[in-house]
Design an enzyme around this catalytic site. Structure first.
Site, PDB file in Angstrom:
ATOM      1  CB  CYS C 414      -1.010-100.187 -16.609  1.00  0.00           C
ATOM      2  SG  CYS C 414       0.073-101.046 -17.722  1.00  0.00           S
ATOM      3  CG  HIS C 458       3.054 -98.058 -16.439  1.00  0.00           C
ATOM      4  ND1 HIS C 458       2.331 -98.951 -15.986  1.00  0.00           N
ATOM      5  CD2 HIS C 458       3.122 -96.807 -16.282  1.00  0.00           C
ATOM      6  CE1 HIS C 458       1.716 -98.040 -15.153  1.00  0.00           C
ATOM      7  NE2 HIS C 458       1.819 -96.902 -15.491  1.00  0.00           N
ATOM      8  CG  ASP C 474       0.454 -93.985 -14.087  1.00  0.00           C
ATOM      9  OD1 ASP C 474      -0.643 -94.638 -14.617  1.00  0.00           O
ATOM     10  OD2 ASP C 474       1.519 -94.480 -13.795  1.00  0.00           O
TER      11      ASP C 474
END
Lengths: 329, 316, 670
Positions: C414, C458, C474
């Site tokens: 991520c 994250h 995202d």
């Protein structure tokens, strides 16, 4: 009959104590010991640490120690509380020997009382006179068990030696507290005079009238064996028989009683001091008993017909010990 | 309720014993408790000492017991000139056979009445007591067993009478029980005065049981169950006697055994399959009377002393 | 009082004491310099050898050994100083204490030494708690304490009249009986906030978690961590997984390699418009030693002792050094921020001479597309349609990490996607920033709460869209939608989630393992809530439950003393009650029977046998004769005939026995 002492317990005792004679209640005292005080300091330090670091587990440990400290006090107290203490017959001793006062400690609880300490705690005067330390006695009592211990006390003079105040104490389980109590038992030890003197026996007296064969066996004619009983003169033991691994037998004689002595006050009249006289008589009695004589004693205020045996000897010696002493009972 | 063979046996025996007591009761009036104690002593293989004034029926009691149990009976009157050989027997050289032959003394009987035992010299006394203890006599190196059952009833005049040699304590311990008969109560006394001569009645006693049966009863008495609860009670009694300052000496272990055995016989006589605290309490005065002495009051009767002991010790 | 300092220490007590102290020292061994534990144990062993095997000990007889002892002592002290550069503070202090305990054991001869050594042992136990307060540590230390008390008991049991088992039992009994008072003290002892004096520097050591610096690998290193980041209790049901973004630090500044937070300029929080129904929840945050608090996007009000800053981070007043609890309510729909020239400028910052290819790509997009939203979509489409992979173990990036990632390796976690995405946006002229935090939750059915693990860490992006404010994008979801849909567990290979290999692939055993873990975490959670983080707040909460709202310290102290006194009094009465020797059950029943008879005035004397008593009852109350005789004969055969089988019948009979009733009925009948 002497009374029993029960060490007091906070909660009222159950009725079952009532069964044993009369009980005197005695208070139990308790204070932290030196390690106990030290732990208090340690616990305070730990608390400061716990507060400073705001550390919950440190709090918990500190509080756990505090509360163990408190519970320990109860345990130590419980070791003594409820014990029933009584005296028993005291064995006479000769002056200068260690007297042993038997004390019966009875634990009627279902929990054991380990490491009880008993020590004679005399008045200052007695302590100074004794010039000897009073040795403590340790006792471990299991649940519902009683035990007899002897509390040693030194003797100096003949007469009646009362049992001084006794301290019973316990530090079990953690040694952080010491519980103690004072026991006053109305016990006294008969202290015989110290056997001494160099004089010879006074002259034997002639046989008394008939009908006393039973008590004055001690002389010539051998009349068979019989089993040994406590109190028989050692002189008459059939050692040869014993050597043949037979039971302990005593030689029996039917004599005419020529070995009869009368130990009288006049016989020691020449000695300067009463105590010396008593010591001389004491030595004679022991000698006579040992050599199988039949002897009697006659001192002011006491007279006993000639006889023999341990019981007789003890009665004579006790008379010497009590000579000139007014006792309340 | 199902009954075990043991219980049946006990019930049966209990009835037999009742018959013996009934038979004895007809002759000795108003002394049932004494008779019971004597029987308990006999069943427990102990020996009995009766201490009382002359003329209260000591001899009659022993006679009755022997006769109703069908046992051989010998009476030995103790006097100051009685010698051990007079009791045990002697070996006499026989010219015909050219050898020594043993003439057994009166001790070789099943029931011995040693009358006024404290009149004899200690030497003679101990000859009897040693035989009593060991159930055998050794004469000139030869050991002879005494008959079975063997039961000694010794009588003793109260010790303050003149010309007596009181038995020493160690010897007294060999008697399981000491009982006192005492004067009969007025009713029994009247019956005694009105009725026929006791000695005449004695001749007509028929044995109620055989001697072999007596041995069986003795065995059975030994098997009466004594639970740990009961032993606790017995131990408490012993402990109290030793610990308390009221007595000169505590009860010996031998005394403890005597109490237990006597209590077992007593339980059997009561028809119990197990020993109860009551059984111990019943026989206690008889068993400890001659073993326990009050420190303070020398004149306390054995019964008073036993009752005191019983009252002081709670049943656990 | 009598002094007994002359009493020497017996070997058995010494063995117990050394066992206790060794147990207390051992956990320190892992944290202390390597030489410390062996040295201390050697000292202990020396003393034990002296007691058991008569080794020469450093006392009056061997002055050379005393000098040796002194030298070791000085050496040890210097060693501690060299290792820690100080002699005070938690670590160095513990080390000195451990050393001291060892020396005290070595010189234990008399009663006084024994107690001092034991009390030093208590201190060593406390120092362990400054490092770990977990349940396992607590249990271990309780055991250690048990051994220490056993040592004290052994020492005080002069003639060793008790066997070891009884002594251990006595120690256990002491501890158990101490528990109630300890609990009262713990709960009610007035707690004050903050240290009494300055905390040593090293009070809080490095903790694992989200950092305010993000570079490739900084989040994926957390992926293997099963440690709890925080626990959440929702009022009602939680939102679905894709909405569970836990906002942490906001990263603005890119130096070419890493993203960092920059100094916060304004504390005026950005305006927030919310819509929809809020979600209320409570977070228990594990210590992070950082100031930011995590929240579900987007909360409207800051809890006590915290505030929002301009980029809508929630910051606490103090670094979070202990577990804290706070309540929040969050709105799933929101609009954040307003146009702010300074902020826009910061959100367009790019390092010089970095990401050249990326910037070129972005600028080509900016030329082709008309509005910001289509540029965002274009970037996401690229991640989705071209061969980008979501990988836990991306290849190492050696050059420019954004260029290499976007154009060469195309495998990333991520942080790669978030970082590259923000660079793309900024290059295309769209203000953007990186948000670090957690995504997802795990339910713990045992404790009925939710856990966010470190592995849920994250990173995502926020872009400024005119008219919409800061919008969460995202980029990871474009590559691996399952990461967001199902949480990290859905995106990770199975083996990563901590199921030991032994459980293999069997679903049942895996479930069992999961259950076990859940239970353990629930227990731990309770432990954390009620033990470790029990402080002034919790205490106030507890007191409130009992209706005490306003409490000052004095009042609390009074309450504490009163309640502790009551509890102690109860223990006292209970402890000092007579302990009658264990009773026979038949006897107990018979006593009950006798008490029933005593009610009608017939009392058994203590020395009265059962048959005699029954006879007396029959004489006094003939009506009761039959039943009393029956019970008595049963009792006799149980107690004196040892026929235990009849006990049940006896119990039944005695329980049913009611003398008053029998008398009433029978009298009425006649």
């Amino acid at each position: 009959m002497t009374e029993s002492i029960v060490l007091e317990r906070l909660s009222p005792a159950r009725g079952d104590h009532a069964s044993v004679s009369s009980l005197i209640r005695q208070r139990v005292y308790i204070l932290p010991t030196r390690p106990g005080f030290l732990l208090c300091v340690a616990m305070f330090t730990m608390l400061l640490g716990a507060v400073n670091y705001n550390n919950s587990m440190a709090y918990i440990l500190t509080f756990l120690l505090v509360s163990v400290f408190m519970v320990c006090m109860l345990h130590t107290y419980r070791n003594l509380a409820g014990l029933v203490i009584s005296g028993a017959k005291v064995k006479p001793v000769f002056a200068g020997e260690m007297a042993g006062f038997p004390v019966i400690i009875d634990n009627r609880d279902g929990t054991p009382c380990p490491a009880l300490k008993l020590v004679c705690h005399p008045s200052r005067k007695a302590k100074r006179a004794a010039q000897q330390s009073y040795q403590p006695v340790m006792v471990n009592l299991q649940a519902s068990q009683w035990q007899q211990v002897e509390i040693p006390a030194p003797t100096i003079n003949r007469g009646l030696l009362p049992l001084e105040r006794v301290i019973i104490s316990s530090c079990f389980p953690l040694g952080l507290f010491r519980a103690w109590s004072y026991i006053h038992l109305e016990e006294q030890c008969v202290v015989y005079p110290k056997p001494a003197g160099i004089d010879q026996f006074p002259a034997p007296v002639a046989a008394q009238e008939q009908g006393q064969e039973g008590v004055k066996s001690g002389a010539n004619d051998f009349a068979g064996f019989r089993q040994y009983h406590p109190g028989d003169s050692i002189r008459n033991i059939a050692w040869k028989a014993l050597a043949r691994e037979q039971p302990l037998l005593v030689k029996r004689f039917s004599g005419d009683g020529s070995h009869t002595l009368m130990l009288a006050w006049e016989d020691v009249g020449h000695l300067p001091d009463i105590e010396l006289r008593l010591s001389q008589l004491c030595r004679w009695i022991l000698l006579a008993e040992n050599q199988g004589w039949i002897y009697g004693l006659e001192i002011p205020g006491f007279q006993i017909d000639p006889a023999q045996g341990t019981l007789h000897k003890n009665r004579c010696l006790e008379a010497l010990a009590r000579y000139g002493i007014h006792h309340a009972d | 309720m199902n009954t075990s063979p043991q219980e049946l046996l006990i019930t049966h025996t209990y009835k037999e014993i009742d018959a013996i007591i009934a038979a004895s009761n007809r002759i000795i009036l108003g002394k049932e408790h004494a008779i019971r104690l004597a029987l308990a002593c006999l069943f427990a293989r102990g020996h009995l000492l009766i201490e009382d004034l002359p003329g209260v029926g000591k001899t009659t009691l022993s006679h009755v017991l022997a006769s109703s149990l069908g046992l051989g009976f010998q009476r030995i009157q103790f006097t100051s000139d009685l010698l051990p050989a007079d009791i045990l027997g002697v070996s006499i050289y026989s010219r015909e056979t050219g050898a020594f032959s043993f003439h057994p003394g009166p001790i070789f009987a099943q029931v011995i009445l040693a009358d006024e035992i404290n009149r004899a010299t200690p030497r003679t006394q101990s000859a009897l007591l040693e035989a009593m203890e060991e159930q055998q006599v050794t004469i000139e190196g030869e050991t002879r067993l005494l008959p079975e059952p063997f039961f000694v009833i010794a009588t003793q005049n109260p010790s303050h009478q003149v010309g007596t040699f009181p038995l020493p304590e160690s010897q007294l311990d060999r008697f399981m029980m000491r009982i006192e008969l005492g004067y009969p109560d007025s009713g029994a006394e009247r019956e005694l005065l009105m009725g026929s001569d006791r000695r005449e009645l004695l001749k007509h006693i028929r044995p109620v049981i055989k001697p072999e049966r007596l041995i069986e009863i003795q065995h059975l008495a030994g098997k009466i169950h004594a639970s740990s609860a009961l032993l606790d009670y017995l131990q408490d009694l012993l402990e109290y006697s030793r610990k308390s300052n009221e007595f000169q000496n505590g009860l010996s272990p031998r005394a403890g055994l005597a109490i237990l055995h006597a209590a077992k016989s007593w339980a059997l006589m009561e028809g119990h399959a197990e020993v109860l605290p009551e059984d111990i309490q019943s026989i206690l005065p008889g068993v400890i009377g001659h073993r326990l002495h009050s420190l303070e009051n020398l004149n306390t009767s054995s019964k008073g002393l036993a009752n005191h002991l019983i009252k002081q010790v709670p049943i656990p | 009082m009598q002094t007994e300092s002359a009493r020497s220490v017996d070997t058995l007590s010494l063995c117990w004491l050394t066992a206790g102290i060794t147990l207390a020292i051992l956990p320190h061994g892992l944290r202390m310099p390597v030489w410390l534990l062996p040295l201390t144990l050697a000292l202990v062993l020396w003393r034990l050898g002296g007691g058991l095997k008569n080794w020469p000990l450093p006392d009056g007889k061997y002055w050379s050994l005393r000098i040796l002892q002194l030298l070791i002592m000085i050496g040890g002290g210097m060693g501690v100083y060299i290792s820690f550069h100080t002699l005070v503070g938690r670590e160095a202090g513990s080390a000195l204490l451990v050393l001291l305990a060892g020396f005290k054991i070595l010189e234990t001869r008399h009663e006084r030494d024994f107690y001092i050594a034991a009390f030093l042992g208590f201190f060593v136990i406390v120092t362990n708690f400054f490092v770990s307060e977990s349940i396992t540590t607590a249990i271990y230390m309780l055991l250690t304490l048990l051994v220490m008390f056993t040592a004290l008991i052994t020492f005080n049991d002069h003639n060793q009249s008790l066997n070891s088992l009884t002594r251990i039992k006595t120690a256990g009994v002491l501890l158990l009986q101490a528990m109630p008072v300890m609990l009262v003290l713990f709960l009610l002892f007035p707690r004050i906030n903050g240290p009494l004096w300055g905390m040593p520097q090293d009070a809080h050591a490095g903790l694992m978690g989200i950092d305010d610096v993000m570079e490739p690998g900084s989040i994926s290193r957390l992926i293997h961590s099963n440690e709890v980041a925080f626990r959440v209790e929702f009022d009602g049901t939680p939102p679905e997984n894709p909405k569970l973004y836990w906002r942490g630090p906001v990263l603005w500044y890119n130096d070419g390699r890493k993203w960092s937070r920059e100094r916060v300029i304004g504390i005026e929080p950005a305006p927030l418009e919310t819509a929809g129904t809020p979600v209320n929840y409570t977070i228990t945050l594990e210590p992070t030693s950082q100031r930011w608090l995590f929240m579900l996007e987007m909360a409207d009000k800051a809890p006590a002792d915290s505030y929002f800053v301009n980029d809508y981070q929630l910051l606490a007043q103090e670094p979070v050094n202990k577990r804290i609890r706070y309540e929040l309510s969050s709105y799933p729909e929101y609009a954040l921020g307003k146009s702010n020239a300074y902020e826009i400028q910061r959100a367009l910052q790019l390092p010089d001479n970095f990401h050249i290819r990326t910037i070129a790509l972005a600028q080509s997009w900016a030329n082709e597309e008309t509005d910001a939203a289509s540029i965002v979509n274009r970037a996401l489409r690229m991640f989705n349609e071209q061969n980008f992979y979501y990988s836990l173990t991306p290849p190492l990036l050696t050059g420019d990490n954004v260029d290499d990632f976007l154009f060469d390796t195309r495998q990333g976690f991520c942080e790669h996607y978030a970082g590259a995405f923000v660079v793309l946006m900024r290059a295309a002229g769209i203000p953007a920033r990186v948000i670090a935090g957690y995504q997802g939750i795990s339910f713990n059915p045992v404790g009925n709460y939710y856990i966010v693990y470190q592995r849920d860490a994250h990173a995502w992006a926020e872009v400024w869209l005119d008219g919409r404010g800061w919008v969460r994008i995202d980029p990871t979801s474009a590559v691996a939608p399952e990461r967001v849909q199902q949480g990290i567990a859905g995106a990770l290979p199975e083996a990563i989630i901590d199921v030991p290999a032994v459980f293999g692939q069997i679903q049942l055993s895996r479930n069992m393992w999961q259950n076990l873990r859940n239970t353990w975490d629930a227990v731990n959670n309770q432990w954390n809530q009620w033990v470790i983080s029990y402080g002034p707040d919790r205490q106030a909460l507890l007191l409130k439950k009992f209706g005490m709202k306003e409490i000052n310290l004095q009042l609390l102290a009074v309450i504490l003393v009163i309640i502790a006194a009551i509890v102690f009094a109860v223990i006292t009465v209970w402890l000092l009650r007579q302990y009658p020797p264990a009773r026979d059950p038949a006897r107990q029943l018979y006593d009950y029977f006798c008490r029933k008879l005593a009610r009608i005035g017939i009392r058994r004397m203590p020395h009265e046998g059962p048959l005699d008593f029954a006879a007396r009852v029959a004489r006094k109350q003939g009506l009761l004769a039959d039943i009393v005789n029956e019970i008595t004969s049963l009792y006799v055969s149980v107690r004196y005939g040892s026929q235990v089988t009849k006990l049940a019948a006896l119990k039944k009979k005695i329980n049913a026995f009611q003398p008053e009733k029998i008398l009433r009925i029978k009298t009425a009948r006649s």
